[in-house]
Design an enzyme around this catalytic site. Structure first.
Site, PDB file in Angstrom:
ATOM      1  N   ASP A  47      83.992 -25.483  59.254  1.00  0.00           N
ATOM      2  CA  ASP A  47      83.003 -25.633  60.304  1.00  0.00           C
ATOM      3  C   ASP A  47      82.253 -24.299  60.352  1.00  0.00           C
ATOM      4  O   ASP A  47      82.759 -23.281  59.893  1.00  0.00           O
ATOM      5  CB  ASP A  47      83.705 -25.924  61.637  1.00  0.00           C
ATOM      6  CG  ASP A  47      82.749 -25.923  62.797  1.00  0.00           C
ATOM      7  OD1 ASP A  47      81.765 -26.691  62.757  1.00  0.00           O
ATOM      8  OD2 ASP A  47      82.972 -25.137  63.742  1.00  0.00           O
ATOM      9  N   ASP A  91      79.905 -22.832  63.322  1.00  0.00           N
ATOM     10  CA  ASP A  91      79.859 -22.127  64.599  1.00  0.00           C
ATOM     11  C   ASP A  91      81.232 -22.085  65.251  1.00  0.00           C
ATOM     12  O   ASP A  91      81.879 -23.114  65.426  1.00  0.00           O
ATOM     13  CB  ASP A  91      78.854 -22.802  65.524  1.00  0.00           C
ATOM     14  CG  ASP A  91      77.475 -22.893  64.892  1.00  0.00           C
ATOM     15  OD1 ASP A  91      76.868 -21.834  64.676  1.00  0.00           O
ATOM     16  OD2 ASP A  91      77.028 -24.016  64.588  1.00  0.00           O
TER      17      ASP A  91
END
Length: 174
Positions: free
Chosen positions: A8, A10
């Site tokens: 992922d 952020d």
């Protein structure tokens, strides 16, 4: 077949900033370049899978999200092999197969890079990231306690995943 490490973006690789679309605001979390370098040395393809609902909401465009990705890759040593973006949000653009926890981005990468998903991993800071890895049949998903990880930890209880304090602790499991 190649093995991959899916990340992922952020809250996992960079500091969580709601709807980040300014490359100047990209700040790496501690240890990111070192961890990416080590995983690359171990033979992993490094891929980022990121939900970017701000695109569907009209807050920024795909080019802005790509500029953030380019800055992340520059700051982390250019080790990330590819970025896959889901620009959708069900309330704005309808359902899709790529928005995590759906595994569409991982399946797209599998087909593009001829990946062995059973030898691949995912790390993220949200329940939806962990579910995405599980839905794709990856070897293991990790919840990192950066970003939203602390508040999401209870949501992964009972799931077949590992919880790690930071990205640097990930290497202890691999």
């Amino acid at each position: 077949m190649k093995k991959a490490f899916f990340f992922d973006r952020d809250g996992t690789l960079i500091v969580e900033r709601n709807y980040l679309h300014d490359p100047a605001a990209v700040a790496l979390l501690p240890g990111v370049p070192e961890v990416l370098k080590k995983l690359k040395e171990m033979g992993f393809l490094l891929l980022v899978v990121t939900n970017q609902a701000g695109i569907a909401k009209g807050m920024y465009n795909l080019a802005a999200a790509q500029a953030v990705n380019e800055e992340l890759n520059r700051k982390s040593g250019g080790l990330i092999d590819d970025f896959l973006i889901c620009p959708h949000h069900p309330d704005y653009s309808g359902p899709c197969s790529c928005r995590k926890p759906e595994p569409g981005m991982i399946f797209e990468a599998r087909d593009r890079y001829v990946l062995d998903l059973e030898s691949s991993f995912l790390v993220g800071d949200k329940h939806s990231d962990v579910l995405c890895g599980l839905n794709a049949g990856l070897k293991k998903s990790f919840l990192v306690l950066t970003g939203y990880g602390e508040s999401e930890q209870g949501k992964v209880a009972g799931l077949d995943c590992c919880v790690v304090e930071s990205l640097e602790n990930l290497l202890d499991w691999i």
